[in-house]
Each structure stands twice: as structure tokens, then as C-alpha cells.
Design a protein around this motif. Structure first.
Motif, mmCIF file in Angstrom:
data_model
loop_
_atom_site.group_PDB
_atom_site.id
_atom_site.type_symbol
_atom_site.label_atom_id
_atom_site.label_comp_id
_atom_site.label_asym_id
_atom_site.label_seq_id
_atom_site.Cartn_x
_atom_site.Cartn_y
_atom_site.Cartn_z
ATOM 1 N N UNK A 11 0.834 -1.200 0.000
ATOM 2 C CA UNK A 11 0.000 0.000 0.000
ATOM 3 C C UNK A 11 0.872 1.254 0.000
ATOM 4 N N UNK A 12 0.383 2.368 -0.617
ATOM 5 C CA UNK A 12 1.143 3.615 -0.651
ATOM 6 C C UNK A 12 1.115 4.350 0.685
ATOM 7 N N UNK A 13 1.739 3.755 1.701
ATOM 8 C CA UNK A 13 1.799 4.331 3.039
ATOM 9 C C UNK A 13 3.257 4.521 3.431
ATOM 10 N N UNK A 14 3.469 5.213 4.535
ATOM 11 C CA UNK A 14 4.814 5.358 5.046
ATOM 12 C C UNK A 14 5.371 4.030 5.526
ATOM 13 N N UNK A 15 6.688 3.884 5.582
ATOM 14 C CA UNK A 15 7.286 2.596 5.958
ATOM 15 C C UNK A 15 6.902 2.127 7.352
ATOM 16 N N UNK A 16 6.798 3.048 8.308
ATOM 17 C CA UNK A 16 6.430 2.639 9.664
ATOM 18 C C UNK A 16 4.980 2.190 9.742
ATOM 19 N N UNK A 17 4.090 2.905 9.056
ATOM 20 C CA UNK A 17 2.679 2.530 9.050
ATOM 21 C C UNK A 17 2.511 1.158 8.402
ATOM 22 N N UNK A 18 3.180 0.954 7.269
ATOM 23 C CA UNK A 18 3.100 -0.346 6.590
ATOM 24 C C UNK A 18 3.574 -1.473 7.497
ATOM 25 N N UNK A 19 4.706 -1.263 8.159
ATOM 26 C CA UNK A 19 5.284 -2.311 8.999
ATOM 27 C C UNK A 19 4.333 -2.711 10.117
ATOM 28 N N UNK A 20 3.819 -1.719 10.862
ATOM 29 C CA UNK A 20 2.980 -2.038 12.015
ATOM 30 C C UNK A 20 1.621 -2.587 11.596
ATOM 31 N N UNK A 21 1.072 -2.114 10.477
ATOM 32 C CA UNK A 21 -0.213 -2.657 10.035
ATOM 33 C C UNK A 21 -0.061 -4.084 9.523
ATOM 34 N N UNK A 22 1.027 -4.374 8.829
ATOM 35 C CA UNK A 22 1.261 -5.746 8.374
ATOM 36 C C UNK A 22 1.478 -6.662 9.583
ATOM 37 N N UNK A 23 2.273 -6.186 10.560
ATOM 38 C CA UNK A 23 2.487 -6.983 11.766
ATOM 39 C C UNK A 23 1.177 -7.205 12.523
ATOM 40 N N UNK A 24 0.382 -6.134 12.656
ATOM 41 C CA UNK A 24 -0.881 -6.250 13.382
ATOM 42 C C UNK A 24 -1.831 -7.233 12.731
ATOM 43 N N UNK A 25 -2.036 -7.095 11.428
ATOM 44 C CA UNK A 25 -2.927 -8.010 10.726
ATOM 45 C C UNK A 25 -2.339 -9.424 10.664
ATOM 46 N N UNK A 26 -1.001 -9.496 10.548
ATOM 47 C CA UNK A 26 -0.356 -10.805 10.525
ATOM 48 C C UNK A 26 -0.553 -11.557 11.830
ATOM 49 N N UNK A 27 -0.389 -10.855 12.948
ATOM 50 C CA UNK A 27 -0.594 -11.487 14.249
ATOM 51 C C UNK A 27 -2.054 -11.899 14.416
ATOM 52 N N UNK A 28 -2.979 -11.047 13.960
ATOM 53 C CA UNK A 28 -4.392 -11.399 14.057
ATOM 54 C C UNK A 28 -4.721 -12.622 13.210
ATOM 55 N N UNK A 29 -4.091 -12.730 12.030
ATOM 56 C CA UNK A 29 -4.319 -13.928 11.205
ATOM 57 C C UNK A 29 -3.783 -15.176 11.913
ATOM 58 N N UNK A 30 -2.688 -15.020 12.650
ATOM 59 C CA UNK A 30 -2.151 -16.147 13.420
ATOM 60 C C UNK A 30 -3.106 -16.554 14.538
ATOM 61 N N UNK A 31 -3.727 -15.562 15.170
ATOM 62 C CA UNK A 31 -4.680 -15.848 16.245
ATOM 63 C C UNK A 31 -5.881 -16.619 15.688
ATOM 64 N N UNK A 32 -6.393 -16.186 14.537
ATOM 65 C CA UNK A 32 -7.530 -16.884 13.937
ATOM 66 C C UNK A 32 -7.115 -18.284 13.491
ATOM 67 N N UNK A 33 -5.865 -18.420 13.024
ATOM 68 C CA UNK A 33 -5.367 -19.747 12.647
ATOM 69 C C UNK A 33 -5.284 -20.664 13.863
ATOM 70 N N UNK A 34 -4.906 -20.130 15.021
ATOM 71 C CA UNK A 34 -4.898 -20.923 16.256
ATOM 72 C C UNK A 34 -6.318 -21.362 16.610
ATOM 73 N N UNK A 35 -7.292 -20.466 16.402
ATOM 74 C CA UNK A 35 -8.694 -20.840 16.642
ATOM 75 C C UNK A 35 -9.114 -21.984 15.718
ATOM 76 N N UNK A 36 -8.632 -21.937 14.466
ATOM 77 C CA UNK A 36 -8.926 -23.026 13.543
ATOM 78 C C UNK A 36 -8.285 -24.328 14.025
ATOM 79 N N UNK A 37 -7.036 -24.236 14.481
ATOM 80 C CA UNK A 37 -6.348 -25.436 14.988
ATOM 81 C C UNK A 37 -7.039 -26.005 16.206
ATOM 82 N N UNK A 38 -7.556 -25.140 17.061
ATOM 83 C CA UNK A 38 -8.242 -25.595 18.287
ATOM 84 C C UNK A 38 -9.473 -26.427 17.949
ATOM 85 N N UNK A 39 -10.182 -26.050 16.860
ATOM 86 C CA UNK A 39 -11.381 -26.789 16.482
ATOM 87 C C UNK A 39 -11.083 -27.993 15.596
ATOM 88 N N UNK A 40 -9.921 -27.993 14.966
ATOM 89 C CA UNK A 40 -9.575 -29.100 14.075
ATOM 90 C C UNK A 40 -8.688 -30.138 14.747
#
Length: 243
Positions: free
Chosen positions: A50-79
Motif C-alpha cells: 500500500x502507498x503508506x509510510x514505511x512505519x505505518x506499513x510495517x505495524x499494520x502488516x504486523x498487526x494483521x499478521x498477528x491477528x491472522x495467526x490468532x484466527x489460525x490458532x482458533x482453527x487449529x483448536x477446532x480441528x
């Protein structure tokens, strides 16, 4: 490149329990959580471009990445038969992801000032650098957001009806924008200028062009429409006191 791949690594980390613990017989709702994790990882990967500043890109990717990991753990818990301690760790990680996203928002609003989109990017064709009123309406949300982190001062000028708006541009800086509201009436959006800076610009214009009336107002703390109403009121008050 590595930043766009990082969210997929978080998803694989969240799915790791599928290889470590026995599987469950039911796949619902685990598969739904798995699809949600993949969608979040895709969104995070797109944010890396995305056309954002480097710091904004980094923290938003990290934030969404961690959230995707949390949802993946929820999937693992049910599977799979995952211990409860792992679910607690996922809850802590979700807080970390939310904090990362908020930190990126902080840098966006306070450190890295978002630039205004160009009229061409928004589909407007301007004549000699002067934009129509429709472009002003389209840019209103961007101007209001910009005014929260950088001074934006509006200068409303009433000139002669046949005044070419292009003549105003030579007295302005590169980021300043000129909009023609109607014949002889122009709104100038001065970026990074306070009231004192706007007065300097106005004096420079008045020395070279015929200005019948003017109004000046900082945009911060109000909507663009409110500012226009107040500026129009200043012009009407000026004409009433002159006659």
C-alpha cells in the motif's frame, strides 16, 4: 518482498498445532476460522504494497499478521485436540496485534502526514491547474484529515467575473490548491500555512490582481462545508457593510 510474505508465516505458525496434536473428527467451525485466517493474511500482504509510510506499513502488516495467526490458532483448536494453554496464548497475541495496528495508526496521524490524492488520480481534469467545485467536494475528506496533523488554511477570494484562475497559481506554492466555486470566486487551500502565512499570500495576490472581497479561515476543527458557509458569510457581511 519479505514484508508481504510475513503474514503467511504467521498463519503457518498458528496452524502448527495441526501437526503436533491429534485431529478432531469435526471440521466445523474450524474450516471457517481457517478461511478467515487466510483472508486476513491476504489483506496484510496487500498492505505491504500500500502507498503508506514505511512505519505505518510495517505495524499494520504486523498487526494483521498477528491477528491472522490468532484466527489460525482458533482453527487449529477446532480441528485438533489443542491444550487450553495455547488458546490463552492466542488471546494474548490478539491484544498484541491490536496494539500493533493502533501504533501504525498513530504514525499515520502524527508522524507520517498522508498526502492528498491528485485530481487526475480522482478522475478530474483541471484547466491550467484550477479545479472545479466537484473536485473540492471529492477532496473534502482528505483535506479535513490533513488539517488534523498539518495547518490547512482556506482563502476565499472574490475577484472580477472574468478573472482567469490560472493567474493565482504563480503566487502560490506547489502543494497549494485552487478551486473555482463560480465565475470570479476562488477558494485556495494553503497547506502548511497558518493565518499569518495566509495573510502574506493574500497581500502578494492583492498587489497584482483586483480583489473585491476575501475571507480567511483555518480548516482545523471543522468540516470543509462548515468552513465554506462561514467564509461565504464573511463575504456577505463585507458587502453589507460596504452599502
Amino acid at each position: 518482498m519479505w514484508l508481504s510474505l510475513l503474514p503467511w508465516g504467521f498463519v503457518l505458525l498458528g496452524l502448527l498445532p495441526l501437526w503436533l496434536f491429534p485431529r478432531q473428527e469435526s471440521i466445523y467451525p474450524g474450516m471457517v476460522f481457517l478461511v478467515a485466517a487466510l483472508i486476513l493474511a491476504s489483506a496484510a500482504s496487500l498492505y505491504a504494497r500500500a502507498p503508506l509510510g514505511p512505519q505505518v506499513r510495517l505495524f499494520w502488516v504486523l498487526g494483521l499478521g498477528v491477528m491472522s495467526s490468532v484466527v489460525a490458532v482458533a482453527a487449529s483448536r477446532d480441528l485438533a485436540q489443542v491444550p487450553e494453554d495455547m488458546a490463552v496464548m492466542a488471546a494474548v497475541a490478539s491484544l498484541l496485534g491490536a496494539c500493533m495496528f493502533l501504533l501504525g495508526l498513530f504514525f499515520l496521524l502524527r508522524r507520517e502526514v498522508p498526502g492528498l490524492p491528485t485530481p487526475r488520480q480522482m478522475g478530474f481534469h483541471h484547466h491550467d491547474g484550477v479545479m472545479p467545485y466537484a473536485a473540492l467536494q471529492a477532496l473534502a475528506p482528505s483535506l479535513e484529515s490533513l488539517s488534523a496533523v498539518r495547518p490547512v488554511t482556506l482563502l476565499l477570494l472574490h475577484t472580477r467575473s472574468d478573472q482567469p484562475g490560472a493567474e493565482l497559481l504563480q503566487y502560490l506554492r506547489q502543494p497549494d490548491m485552487v478551486f473555482q466555486l463560480k465565475p470570479g470566486q476562488f477558494l485556495i487551500a494553503l497547506q502548511g500555512s497558518d493565518l499569518e502565512g495566509a495573510q502574506i499570500v493574500f497581500r502578494r495576490i492583492r498587489q497584482n490582481l483586483v480583489i473585491r472581497a476575501y475571507g480567511v479561515l483555518p480548516l482545523q476543527g471543522m468540516s470543509l462545508q462548515q468552513a465554506l458557509v462561514q467564509l461565504q458569510g464573511e463575504l456577505e457581511h463585507f458587502y453589507l457593510t460596504q452599502h
